[in-house]
Design an enzyme around this catalytic site. Structure first.
Site, PDB file in Angstrom:
ATOM      1  N   LYS A  95       0.885  -1.180   0.000  1.00 24.85           N
ATOM      2  CA  LYS A  95       0.000   0.000   0.000  1.00 24.85           C
ATOM      3  C   LYS A  95       0.916   1.220   0.000  1.00 24.85           C
ATOM      4  O   LYS A  95       1.209   1.789   1.054  1.00 24.85           O
ATOM      5  CB  LYS A  95      -0.939  -0.048   1.204  1.00 24.85           C
ATOM      6  CG  LYS A  95      -2.057   0.994   1.144  1.00 24.85           C
ATOM      7  CD  LYS A  95      -3.081   0.729   2.225  1.00 24.85           C
ATOM      8  CE  LYS A  95      -4.047   1.906   2.382  1.00 24.85           C
ATOM      9  NZ  LYS A  95      -4.851   2.185   1.198  1.00 24.85           N
TER      10      LYS A  95
HETATM   11  N1  PMP Z   1      -7.595  -1.582  -2.920  1.00 26.99           N
HETATM   12  C1  PMP Z   1      -7.033  -0.368  -2.847  1.00 26.99           C
HETATM   13  C2  PMP Z   1      -6.287   0.143  -4.010  1.00 26.99           C
HETATM   14  C3  PMP Z   1      -7.160   0.402  -1.673  1.00 26.99           C
HETATM   15  O1  PMP Z   1      -6.617   1.620  -1.604  1.00 26.99           O
HETATM   16  C4  PMP Z   1      -7.898  -0.108  -0.592  1.00 26.99           C
HETATM   17  C5  PMP Z   1      -8.050   0.713   0.661  1.00 26.99           C
HETATM   18  N2  PMP Z   1      -7.006   0.472   1.562  1.00 26.99           N
HETATM   19  C6  PMP Z   1      -8.467  -1.378  -0.709  1.00 26.99           C
HETATM   20  C7  PMP Z   1      -8.297  -2.091  -1.889  1.00 26.99           C
HETATM   21  C8  PMP Z   1      -9.246  -1.991   0.419  1.00 26.99           C
HETATM   22  O2  PMP Z   1      -8.385  -2.353   1.469  1.00 26.99           O
HETATM   23  P1  PMP Z   1      -8.876  -2.350   2.981  1.00 26.99           P
HETATM   24  O3  PMP Z   1     -10.119  -3.152   3.036  1.00 26.99           O
HETATM   25  O4  PMP Z   1      -7.758  -2.972   3.728  1.00 26.99           O
HETATM   26  O5  PMP Z   1      -9.111  -0.938   3.357  1.00 26.99           O
END
Ligand code: PMP
Length: 306
Positions: free
Chosen positions: A159
């Site tokens: 991320k």
């Molecule tokens: N994909 C992307 C590109 C994101 O930015 C996010 C948000 N963090 C997610 C998926 C979903 O991840 P999460 O459920 O851990 O927030």
């Protein structure tokens, strides 16, 4: 979505005033996108304020840093403590929490290893990301002309700040075309994810979501939904999904910390199912929010109380 000043920010081990949590304009991150971060929610329920899946978010932060060879000068426990402390210090009951690790001020140039690794944790009040009514009525999404990064270009499982340049292009295009959100395809042309969400569809009572090999961030909400669905006896398939599978699905929804579980009512102007939240989406939302609101046992151990 504004981020209102809410008091103090944890910066490299100290609580500093919101306005003083600044970086130098020549910090590596400003020029080369060299940051990794998390988005975490804290919810108020009948037992107090609880951070949702804190340890899993902090683990993913460290995994993202590992992928980019960034040595975080703290342990995962110390970052968990810093997050709890930030929420507590600011007297927030319900908030969005943003830990960020970045290459700071030191040297210019692409090779980053001589720059310091700085860490900050901020928290502020934040409501529903795609709008409060979106959780009920759903959103309109369009498939983007921008694809998610191919596996040998940039690591989608990290991320990282730089990844969100791709997300920004897709989101801006979607909004310009009158959609609420973008859906991106992977390098092979299969469905990958939204600009900041994972995606699911429901067909004949079973759930489908793209696998990690479809260039996506392994979302923590995605994992929560998969676990809830399996506990509820709903089959979940992680397999490549074609664009038209979305068009003919009975239901579709996005998942993410910000978006929670948001129904998708149309894709490319084609209505999905009945064009409103379907029964499987509702079942998953209800169970997800029951856990968060402490209306049922936290059997997965997802809540960390402040
Ligand atoms: N994909 C992307 C590109 C994101 O930015 C996010 C948000 N963090 C997610 C998926 C979903 O991840 P999460 O459920 O851990 O927030």
């Amino acid at each position: 979505m504004s981020c209102e000043a809410s008091g103090k920010i944890w910066l490299n081990g100290e609580m500093v005033e919101w306005e003083e949590a600044t970086v130098h304009v020549l910090s590596h991150v400003v020029h080369y996108g060299s940051s990794v971060f998390e988005g975490i929610r804290c919810y108020r329920n009948s037992k107090g304020s609880a951070i949702f899946r804190l340890r899993e978010h902090v683990k993913r932060l460290f995994d993202s840093a590992k992928i980019y060879r960034m040595d975080i000068p703290y342990t995962q426990d110390q970052i968990c403590d810093a997050i709890v402390e930030t929420v507590r210090e600011n007297g927030l009951e319900e908030c969005y929490i943003r830990p960020v690790v970045f290459r700071g001020y030191g040297e210019m140039g692409v090779h980053p290893v001589n720059c310091p690794v700085d860490v900050a944790v901020a928290a502020w009040e934040w409501g529903a990301y795609l709008g409060a009514e979106a959780l009920e009525v759903g959103v309109d999404a369009g498939v983007s002309t921008w694809r998610r990064m191919a596996p040998n270009t940039m690591p989608n499982m990290a991320k990282a700040g730089g990844n969100y340049l791709n997300s920004q292009l897709a989101k801006m295009e979607a909004v310009r075309h009158g959609y609420d959100e973008a859906i991106m395809l992977d390098y092979h042309g299969y469905i990958s994810e939204g600009s900041g969400e994972n995606i699911f569809l429901v067909s004949e009572g079973e759930i489908y979501t793209p696998p990690v090999s479809s260039s996506l961030l392994r979302g923590i909400t995605r994992d929560s939904v998969i676990k809830i669905a399996r506990t509820e006896g709903v089959a979940v398939h992680e397999e490549p999904i074609t664009r038209e599978m979305l068009y003919i699905a009975d239901e579709a929804f996005f998942t993410g910390t910000a978006a929670e579980i948001t129904p998708i009512r149309s894709v490319d102007g084609i209505e999905i199912g009945a064009g409103r939240r379907g029964p499987v989406t509702k079942l998953l939302q209800d169970e997800f929010f029951r856990i968060i609101r402490a209306e049922t046992e936290d059997s997965f151990g997802w809540l960390t109380y402040i």
